[in-house]
Structure formats: structure tokens, C-alpha cells
Design an enzyme around this catalytic site. Structure first.
Site, PDB file in Angstrom:
ATOM      1  N   GLY A 149       4.240  -1.554  11.510  1.00  0.00           N
ATOM      2  CA  GLY A 149       3.470  -1.513  12.309  1.00  0.00           C
ATOM      3  C   GLY A 149       4.559  -3.048  13.454  1.00  0.00           C
TER       4      GLY A 149
ATOM      5  N   TYR B 216       0.304  -3.526  22.289  1.00  0.00           N
ATOM      6  CA  TYR B 216      -0.684  -3.157  21.433  1.00  0.00           C
ATOM      7  C   TYR B 216      -1.496  -2.224  20.876  1.00  0.00           C
ATOM      8  CZ  TYR B 216      -1.903  -3.912  16.504  1.00  0.00           C
ATOM      9  OH  TYR B 216      -2.842  -3.894  14.568  1.00  0.00           O
TER      10      TYR B 216
ATOM     11  N   ILE C 278      -0.068  -5.064   4.406  1.00  0.00           N
ATOM     12  CA  ILE C 278      -1.299  -4.140   3.831  1.00  0.00           C
ATOM     13  C   ILE C 278      -0.510  -2.960   3.024  1.00  0.00           C
ATOM     14  CG2 ILE C 278      -2.848  -2.013   5.084  1.00  0.00           C
ATOM     15  CD1 ILE C 278      -3.317  -3.993   6.590  1.00  0.00           C
TER      16      ILE C 278
ATOM     17  N   ASP D  32      14.914   1.228  10.667  1.00  0.00           N
ATOM     18  CA  ASP D  32      14.097   1.068  11.496  1.00  0.00           C
ATOM     19  C   ASP D  32      13.492   1.900  12.272  1.00  0.00           C
ATOM     20  OD1 ASP D  32      14.099  -0.215  13.864  1.00  0.00           O
ATOM     21  OD2 ASP D  32      15.476  -1.818  13.997  1.00  0.00           O
ATOM     22  N   LEU D  33      12.829   1.880  11.739  1.00  0.00           N
ATOM     23  CA  LEU D  33      12.000   3.327  12.721  1.00  0.00           C
ATOM     24  C   LEU D  33      11.244   2.524  13.988  1.00  0.00           C
ATOM     25  CD1 LEU D  33       8.802   3.458   9.996  1.00  0.00           C
ATOM     26  CD2 LEU D  33      11.122   4.583  10.315  1.00  0.00           C
TER      27      LEU D  33
ATOM     28  N   LYS E  58      -2.226   1.337  19.753  1.00  0.00           N
ATOM     29  CA  LYS E  58      -2.875   1.772  18.361  1.00  0.00           C
ATOM     30  C   LYS E  58      -3.808   2.914  19.089  1.00  0.00           C
ATOM     31  CE  LYS E  58      -1.488  -0.591  14.915  1.00  0.00           C
ATOM     32  NZ  LYS E  58      -0.881   0.631  14.094  1.00  0.00           N
TER      33      LYS E  58
ATOM     34  N   SER F   1       6.856  -3.829   2.681  1.00  0.00           N
ATOM     35  CA  SER F   1       7.203  -4.477   2.893  1.00  0.00           C
ATOM     36  C   SER F   1       6.778  -6.619   2.997  1.00  0.00           C
ATOM     37  CB  SER F   1       8.712  -5.459   3.234  1.00  0.00           C
ATOM     38  OG  SER F   1       9.921  -4.017   3.036  1.00  0.00           O
ATOM     39  N   SER F   2       5.822  -5.912   3.254  1.00  0.00           N
ATOM     40  CA  SER F   2       4.269  -6.802   3.716  1.00  0.00           C
ATOM     41  C   SER F   2       3.476  -6.602   3.938  1.00  0.00           C
ATOM     42  CB  SER F   2       5.028  -7.908   4.898  1.00  0.00           C
ATOM     43  OG  SER F   2       4.396  -8.836   5.547  1.00  0.00           O
TER      44      SER F   2
HETATM   45  P1  NAI Z   1       2.577  -6.960   8.026  1.00  0.00           P
HETATM   46  O1  NAI Z   1       4.122  -8.139   9.779  1.00  0.00           O
HETATM   47  O2  NAI Z   1       2.228  -7.815   7.338  1.00  0.00           O
HETATM   48  O3  NAI Z   1       3.866  -5.431   7.620  1.00  0.00           O
HETATM   49  C1  NAI Z   1       3.921  -4.480   9.130  1.00  0.00           C
HETATM   50  C2  NAI Z   1       5.320  -3.486   8.158  1.00  0.00           C
HETATM   51  O4  NAI Z   1       5.682  -3.654   8.818  1.00  0.00           O
HETATM   52  C3  NAI Z   1       6.800  -5.196   8.040  1.00  0.00           C
HETATM   53  O5  NAI Z   1       6.978  -5.019   6.635  1.00  0.00           O
HETATM   54  C4  NAI Z   1       7.830  -4.594   8.709  1.00  0.00           C
HETATM   55  O6  NAI Z   1       9.310  -5.122   7.858  1.00  0.00           O
HETATM   56  C5  NAI Z   1       7.373  -3.130   8.850  1.00  0.00           C
HETATM   57  N1  NAI Z   1       7.973  -2.893   9.898  1.00  0.00           N
HETATM   58  C6  NAI Z   1       7.677  -3.625  11.438  1.00  0.00           C
HETATM   59  N2  NAI Z   1       8.882  -2.949  12.260  1.00  0.00           N
HETATM   60  C7  NAI Z   1       9.201  -2.342  11.565  1.00  0.00           C
HETATM   61  C8  NAI Z   1      10.404  -1.552  12.105  1.00  0.00           C
HETATM   62  N3  NAI Z   1      10.892  -0.831  13.060  1.00  0.00           N
HETATM   63  N4  NAI Z   1      11.194  -0.760  11.149  1.00  0.00           N
HETATM   64  C9  NAI Z   1      10.940  -0.076   9.636  1.00  0.00           C
HETATM   65  N5  NAI Z   1       9.788  -1.042   9.482  1.00  0.00           N
HETATM   66  C10 NAI Z   1       8.936  -2.300  10.374  1.00  0.00           C
HETATM   67  O7  NAI Z   1       1.214  -6.124   9.319  1.00  0.00           O
HETATM   68  P2  NAI Z   1       0.148  -5.554   8.302  1.00  0.00           P
HETATM   69  O8  NAI Z   1      -0.897  -6.876   8.399  1.00  0.00           O
HETATM   70  O9  NAI Z   1       0.191  -5.466   6.991  1.00  0.00           O
HETATM   71  O10 NAI Z   1      -0.126  -4.714   9.157  1.00  0.00           O
HETATM   72  C11 NAI Z   1       0.300  -3.483   8.915  1.00  0.00           C
HETATM   73  C12 NAI Z   1      -0.797  -2.095  10.291  1.00  0.00           C
HETATM   74  O11 NAI Z   1      -2.132  -2.141  10.159  1.00  0.00           O
HETATM   75  C13 NAI Z   1      -0.138  -2.465  10.936  1.00  0.00           C
HETATM   76  O12 NAI Z   1       0.270  -0.837  11.533  1.00  0.00           O
HETATM   77  C14 NAI Z   1      -0.724  -2.780  11.955  1.00  0.00           C
HETATM   78  O13 NAI Z   1      -0.642  -3.530  13.235  1.00  0.00           O
HETATM   79  C15 NAI Z   1      -1.626  -2.254  11.392  1.00  0.00           C
HETATM   80  N6  NAI Z   1      -3.049  -3.458  11.571  1.00  0.00           N
HETATM   81  C16 NAI Z   1      -2.983  -4.823  10.963  1.00  0.00           C
HETATM   82  C17 NAI Z   1      -3.965  -5.685  10.790  1.00  0.00           C
HETATM   83  C18 NAI Z   1      -4.628  -7.336  10.770  1.00  0.00           C
HETATM   84  O14 NAI Z   1      -5.265  -7.472  11.283  1.00  0.00           O
HETATM   85  N7  NAI Z   1      -3.379  -7.306  10.085  1.00  0.00           N
HETATM   86  C19 NAI Z   1      -4.810  -5.422  11.877  1.00  0.00           C
HETATM   87  C20 NAI Z   1      -5.148  -4.297  12.604  1.00  0.00           C
HETATM   88  C21 NAI Z   1      -4.016  -3.108  12.060  1.00  0.00           C
END
Ligand code: NAI
Length: 258
Positions: free
Chosen positions: A77, A157, A13, A47-48, A161, A10-11
């Protein structure tokens, strides 16, 4: 064609990865706690952060994909601004739980991709601690056992990771006999909603400084094709590995220049 399961659709990456996979005709099952604005495939709201949520998600996937799935990308994440128990539950046990729950649906030649982070580069230094935590049979007890460990709770965090790197290697070994590959992707700072939380957690100057050094922040389009690659048979000899996608940040910082 069997579907690929993605979390975090939903957001950021996850949403971009879903679009790339859809564009090449892959049927998708998306999991997120929030409904997506735009997603083509079967969406499962779950909700994971709890085993009950993981079990509900896995049951919904099994019902939607009775003949199996072609891959799994654990992209969901949470940042370190969330309570540490939530961070570790989603980022570590969410990944482990979903891989174990969906493993029966994964056939020979399929792949799992986990989202780690470039911050976890020195994960081998805490491998023993991560193994004890991330592979514990009793998750609640594992969380309780580190409640007084300031190094973990203050940097939840980072620890989560680092654990993803340990889990990725462990799961790759566990699933090798079944010819299921498990790899991770470690992004540097990418402009998605989570980046604002990183600024609060790691310090605005540090994050902005990384962006300035690199000339820009990463875009989901920098990361999603790498996840896609690791899900494809073309990466069939890449297993138990991590691909860092950070614009060179790790190379630069590792060079001792900063
Ligand atoms: P984002 O915040 O845009 O997307 C995260 C998604 O995970 C959201 O749609 C959210 O609703 C979902 N989510 C969170 N908790 C949840 C739960 N309990 N159950 C189900 N869904 C849940 O973040 P982004 O940037 O897309 O991050 C994707 C992955 O990449 C994450 O694991 C993040 O830690 C990792 N990452 C991101 C970086 C960045 O700078 N954006 C850098 C390094 C790693």
C-alpha cells in the site's frame, strides 16, 4: 503444499507476515516493487500501480505456481503523500486486479486478505461512491471521473481504504460460490516506514497523539498474526469481514471522548 502469495513483502507488515508464514512451513511467493532484504520464497519484482504491472506479477505467479496457490494477502500500500492517482491505483485497483488475475489459481477453501485501515471505519457512508469507483470496468475513466472531486483527491488514502472495505465485501460475495473467502484487516497506527508519511499526511500531532493515547504504536507483530489467522482454514467461517487491530483507538474515538 501450495504457496501463498503476499504483496508488500519488502517492508513492515508484509515482511513480518512472510516471516510468520515461513516459520510454519508455508511456501511463499512475494511481490513488491522493491527487492526484499530478507525473504525466503520466490520473489517477484512488480509495480502494482498499473495493469501492466499486475499482469506481469500474475504471469510470474502462474509460472511459479502451476498447480495453484493456497491464498493471497494484498498487503502492499502507499500513503496519501503519494500522488492521488498512485494511491488509488495501488491501494484499490492493485487489490482488485490481483484478486481477479489470481482467482483462477485459488481453489476451494482458500482465502484472500486485504489490508484496509482503521481510518476507514465509516466506509458504509461512502459505499455507493466507492462501488461506482472501485468496481468500474474502465479504471482510467474511473480515475478521470473523480479528478475534480476534492473530497477524494485531498483524502485519497482514506478513500482508497474505504474502497478496500467495499471491494472486500464485493469480492467475498463474488467468490463465495467457489468457496474462496475474502476478508480485510484494519490496522491502527503501526510503526513501519509508512507511519512517517502518515504524519505528513494526517498531521504529526494527530498521529503522535494516537500513539500517546494507546501507550505505543502498533508493531507489525500485532498485525501479521491476524493476517495469518485469516489465511488459515481455522478462520473458515469468517468471510466478508474486517478485523480491526488498533489497540482500541476506534472504540475510544467512537465513544465521543475525543
Ligand atoms: P510499508 O511502507 O512498510 O510497506 C509497504 C510495502 O508496499 C513496501 O514494501 C512497498 O515497496 C510496497 N509497495 C508500495 N507500492 C507498491 C507498488 N506500486 N507495487 C508493489 N509494491 C508496492 O507499510 P506497512 O505499514 O507495512 O503497510 C502495509 C499495509 O498496511 C498497507 O496497505 C498500509 O496502507 C496498511 N496500513 C498500515 C498502517 C500503519 O500504520 N503502518 C495502518 C493502516 C493500514
Amino acid at each position: 503444499q501450495l504457496p501463498i502469495v503476499l504483496t508488500g513483502v519488502s517492508s513492515g507488515i508484509g515482511a513480518r507476515t512472510a516471516r510468520i508464514l515461513s516459520a510454519r512451513g508455508v511456501p511463499l511467493i512475494g511481490i513488491d516493487r522493491n527487492p526484499p532484504a530478507d525473504f525466503s520464497g520466490t520473489f517477484v519484482q512488480a509495480d502494482l500501480s498499473s495493469q501492466a504491472g499486475i499482469d506481469a506479477a500474475a504471469a510470474a505467479v502462474s509460472a511459479a505456481a502451476p498447480h495453484g496457490i493456497a491464498g493471497l494477502a494484498n498487503i502492499a500500500g502507499v500513503p496519501g503523500t503519494a500522488p492521488w492517482r498512485t494511491v488509488l491505483s495501488v491501494n484499490v485497483f492493485g487489490v482488485r486486479g490481483l484478486v481477479r488475475a489470481l482467482a483462477p489459481l485459488l481453489g476451494e477453501g482458500t482465502a484472500v486478505v486485504n489490508l484496509a485501515s482503521s481510518v476507514a471505519v465509516y466506509w458504509r457512508e461512502v459505499k455507493a461512491k466507492c462501488s461506482t469507483f472501485a468496481l468500474a470496468d474502465d479504471q482510467a475513466a474511473a480515475l478521470d471521473s473523480i479528478a475534480d472531486d476534492q473530497e477524494v483527491t485531498a483524502e485519497s488514502y482514506l478513500f482508497s481504504k474505504q474502497c478496500v472495505r467495499v471491494l472486500t465485501e464485493h469480492l467475498a460475495a463474488e467468490l463465495l460460490p467457489r468457496r474462496i473467502r475474502v476478508n480485510s484487516v484494519s490496522p491502527g497506527p503501526v510503526a513501519t516506514p509508512i507511519l512517517e508519511d502518515f504524519k505528513k499526511d494526517h498531521g504529526r500531532d494527530k498521529v503522535e497523539g494516537a500513539g500517546a493515547l494507546l501507550g505505543r504504536f502498533g508493531d507489525p507483530d500485532d498485525i501479521a498474526p491476524v493476517i495469518d489467522f485469516l489465511l488459515r482454514p481455522e478462520s473458515g467461517w469468517v468471510n466478508g469481514s474486517d478485523i480491526r487491530v488498533d489497540g482500541g483507538l476506534g472504540a475510544y474515538r467512537g465513544s465521543g471522548l475525543t
